[in-house]
Every structure is written in structure tokens, then in C-alpha cells.
Design a protein around this motif. Structure first.
Motif, PDB file in Angstrom:
ATOM      1  N   THR A 153     -19.285  34.235  -6.985  1.00 41.03           N
ATOM      2  CA  THR A 153     -18.597  33.151  -6.294  1.00 41.03           C
ATOM      3  C   THR A 153     -18.289  32.082  -7.340  1.00 41.03           C
ATOM      4  OG1 THR A 153     -20.698  32.053  -5.777  1.00 41.03           O
ATOM      5  CG2 THR A 153     -19.797  33.537  -4.084  1.00 41.03           C
ATOM      6  N   ASP A 212     -19.052  28.048  -7.915  1.00 41.09           N
ATOM      7  CA  ASP A 212     -19.877  26.980  -7.351  1.00 41.09           C
ATOM      8  C   ASP A 212     -19.075  25.706  -7.125  1.00 41.09           C
ATOM      9  OD1 ASP A 212     -19.830  25.462  -9.733  1.00 41.09           O
ATOM     10  OD2 ASP A 212     -21.884  25.960 -10.303  1.00 41.09           O
ATOM     11  N   THR A 213     -19.722  24.693  -6.625  1.00 39.07           N
ATOM     12  CA  THR A 213     -19.027  23.456  -6.249  1.00 39.07           C
ATOM     13  C   THR A 213     -18.510  22.670  -7.449  1.00 39.07           C
ATOM     14  OG1 THR A 213     -21.134  22.273  -6.157  1.00 39.07           O
ATOM     15  CG2 THR A 213     -20.314  23.220  -4.084  1.00 39.07           C
ATOM     16  N   ARG A 241     -20.840  32.060 -10.417  1.00 30.83           N
ATOM     17  CA  ARG A 241     -22.244  32.301 -10.086  1.00 30.83           C
ATOM     18  C   ARG A 241     -22.344  33.701  -9.496  1.00 30.83           C
ATOM     19  NH1 ARG A 241     -26.701  29.666  -7.285  1.00 30.83           N
ATOM     20  NH2 ARG A 241     -28.333  31.209  -7.434  1.00 30.83           N
ATOM     21  N   ALA A 256     -27.021  29.038  -1.044  1.00 27.12           N
ATOM     22  CA  ALA A 256     -26.124  28.420  -2.036  1.00 27.12           C
ATOM     23  C   ALA A 256     -24.744  29.052  -1.966  1.00 27.12           C
ATOM     24  CB  ALA A 256     -26.707  28.573  -3.438  1.00 27.12           C
ATOM     25  N   LYS A 257     -24.689  30.367  -1.739  1.00 28.32           N
ATOM     26  CA  LYS A 257     -23.374  31.023  -1.662  1.00 28.32           C
ATOM     27  C   LYS A 257     -22.557  30.477  -0.503  1.00 28.32           C
ATOM     28  CE  LYS A 257     -25.058  35.236  -0.631  1.00 28.32           C
ATOM     29  NZ  LYS A 257     -26.197  34.706   0.038  1.00 28.32           N
ATOM     30  N   HIS A 283     -20.816  27.505  -1.764  1.00 34.56           N
ATOM     31  CA  HIS A 283     -19.732  27.913  -2.656  1.00 34.56           C
ATOM     32  C   HIS A 283     -18.529  28.392  -1.853  1.00 34.56           C
ATOM     33  CE1 HIS A 283     -22.962  29.070  -5.881  1.00 34.56           C
ATOM     34  NE2 HIS A 283     -22.996  27.784  -5.552  1.00 34.56           N
TER      35      HIS A 283
END
Length: 153
Positions: free
Chosen positions: A27, A29-30, A35, A57-58, A61
Motif C-alpha cells: 500500500t 502510507d499517509t 508499505r 494501518a492498512k 493507507h
């Protein structure tokens, strides 16, 4: 070699992903950085499903950028890549159907989601809609299918 229909590579694609099972999923990330993590999708033709926590966390994202890149490598000469758009599926009946699909699929593809997710309520469901799939047989042949530009998510 570009193929014009997913049907041309479907059998090989499904055989390989069901044999390899686990894949690397990337993915963004922000902060715009890549990642990767290892996940366990299950496929129905060219639609894939991932059971995952919607608080991961994904998930953050994907809220910013819904695209993922999957790499299946069980044999370095026979990799499979799938670039997909994701969407969360909140429909309870569909989540139950995929929960049951994971439970009923033979090992190693199938598994019991209960010990991981605790209940159906904790089971987040990501739908994978590929816009490009590559089935390689290196060094001789690589077959690539992709959505026509007007249909690309």
C-alpha cells in the motif's frame, strides 16, 4: 505478451495463487511511502477477498489511496502480480459468505477466521478488483491482462 481476456490466464492464475496462498501486499502510507505486508487473499475468478481488521494501518493507507499491489512468489521463475483497487464491504451477508468461503476452502487456502477475528463483527472484508494481472513464466513467457483504459478503476 498482452492477453485480451482474463479468461486466457484465469486457470493458471487461480492454480498459482491457490498453491502459493500468501502474498506480499503493498500500500502507500499517509506520507506517500510504500508499505508491504504478507496477507492471505482468496480469489473467485478475478475478484479477490481479504479478511482483515478495519482498524489496521492498512485501513488508514487505503482510506487515502485505495490501490494495492500483490506479489505471489512461490517459485521465482513463476511469479504472479495483481494490481487492484480495493473497497471495504460492509454488507453482513457478503461478509458471512466470504467468512464461510474461508472456512470451507481446503487447506492451505482455507482456515477458520474465528480465532483471528473473534467474531464476524471483527471481520473486515476488502474486495480486490484487479486492473492488471501478470502471470510470468521466466525467462520465456509473461502474460499480462489489464482492464481497458476506459474501465480502469
Amino acid at each position: 505478451m498482452e492477453v485480451h481476456s482474463f479468461d486466457e490466464i484465469e486457470t493458471e492464475f487461480i492454480e498459482r495463487v491457490f498453491k502459493i496462498v500468501w502474498c506480499n501486499v503493498a500500500t502507500v502510507d499517509t506520507k506517500g511511502r510504500p508499505r508491504s505486508r504478507i496477507l492471505h487473499p482468496i480469489w473467485e475468478g478475478k475478484v479477490g477477498w481479504i479478511g482483515t481488521r478495519p482498524t489496521s494501518a492498512k485501513a488508514k493507507h487505503l482510506q487515502q489511496n485505495p490501490y494495492v499491489s500483490l506479489a505471489y512468489v512461490g517459485d521465482i521463475a513463476l511469479p504472479v502480480y495483481a494490481d487492484c483497487k480495493t473497497e471495504w464491504v460492509d454488507d453482513l451477508a457478503e461478509r458471512q459468505r466470504i467468512w464461510d468461503l474461508y472456512k470451507s476452502a481446503p487447506a492451505p487456502m482455507g482456515y477458520d477466521p474465528l480465532p483471528i477475528f473473534g467474531s464476524l463483527e471483527g471481520f473486515g472484508l476488502l474486495k480486490l478488483t484487479p486492473w492488471r494481472i501478470e502471470v510470468a513464466s521466466l525467462p520465456a513467457k509473461t502474460q499480462v491482462w489489464h482492464q481497458p483504459e476506459e474501465q480502469t478503476p
